[in-house]
Write an enzyme that holds these catalytic residues in place. Structure first.
Site: not given
Length: 231
Positions: A146, A179
């Site tokens: 966006c 992670h």
């Protein structure tokens, strides 16, 4: 865009007594320096930082233009002149179709959930579409785009099972997979250019979730917390 180009153009505008260009370029240089200080890179200002600042300043002036009262023709003309100067320096904005084509060239099957227009739209609709597609297993992963990547990622994260992360460079993209096991990434067409977008998706798709130790424990904690509100 290199900062030195802006500096040279400001000097040229001063010599030509071009007040509009001088003031617009001067404000860009000041904005770039401020961001560089904030990000701790005052002594080594790279072109991507300059580009980010230019796009941000262009967006600000566009908003001023759009909200300027019709009766203030003088002010509108001033904003338009400023916009025209800054637009000359703006990098080519990232095109979602270009990213899609790039992924397809690399062998990925890409499902497009829209939108296919540059017109303003309600991004939560598309964030939810991609979020549900990823959470249901309809697709393996999602890329959201966006203006900034922020709003659409918030929308996607409302879907149970989604871990969407906003990134603006490859290192964060890689780490959010390793992670956080992010299954969706988001970035902004007004924040990153096409080449940076390609580098981001490459880093994210090439990375693998570490899936052990503290990373696994923390991802599990996130999912457990989400489950409390999605019964």
């Amino acid at each position: 865009m290199e900062l030195e180009v802006l500096r040279k153009d400001m000097v040229a505008a001063m010599k030509a007594k071009d007040k509009v260009t001088k003031e617009a370029v001067s404000s860009l240089i000041s904005a770039v320096k401020k961001v560089a200080i904030d990000e701790g890179c005052r002594d080594e200002i790279k072109s991507d930082l300059v580009d980010r600042v230019i796009l941000k300043e262009l967006k600000t002036v566009k908003e001023q233009l759009d909200t300027c009262p019709e009766s203030r023709e003088d002010l509108k003309a001033e904003y338009q002149a400023r916009y025209d100067v800054i637009a000359k320096y703006a990098p080519k904005q990232m095109d979602a179709a270009e990213v899609k084509a790039y992924l397809e060239e690399k062998g990925y099957k890409v499902v497009n959930y829209g939108t296919d227009s540059s017109e303003s739209c309600d991004y939560p609709v598309y964030g939810a579409k991609v979020g549900n597609a990823v959470a249901s297993g309809e697709v393996d992963a999602g890329v959201l785009i966006c203006g900034t990547g922020i709003g659409i990622s918030i929308a996607a994260n409302k879907v149970n099972g989604v871990r969407a992360a906003v990134v603006s460079e490859p290192v964060s993209a890689r780490l959010t997979k390793e992670h956080n096991n992010a299954n969706i990434i988001a970035f902004g067409a007004r924040i990153v250019g096409s080449e940076m977008a390609k580098a981001i998706v490459d880093a994210w798709l090439d990375a693998e979730y570490i899936g052990s130790g503290r990373h696994e424990r923390r991802v599990n904690m996130i999912e457990e917390e989400a489950a409390k509100y999605n019964k």
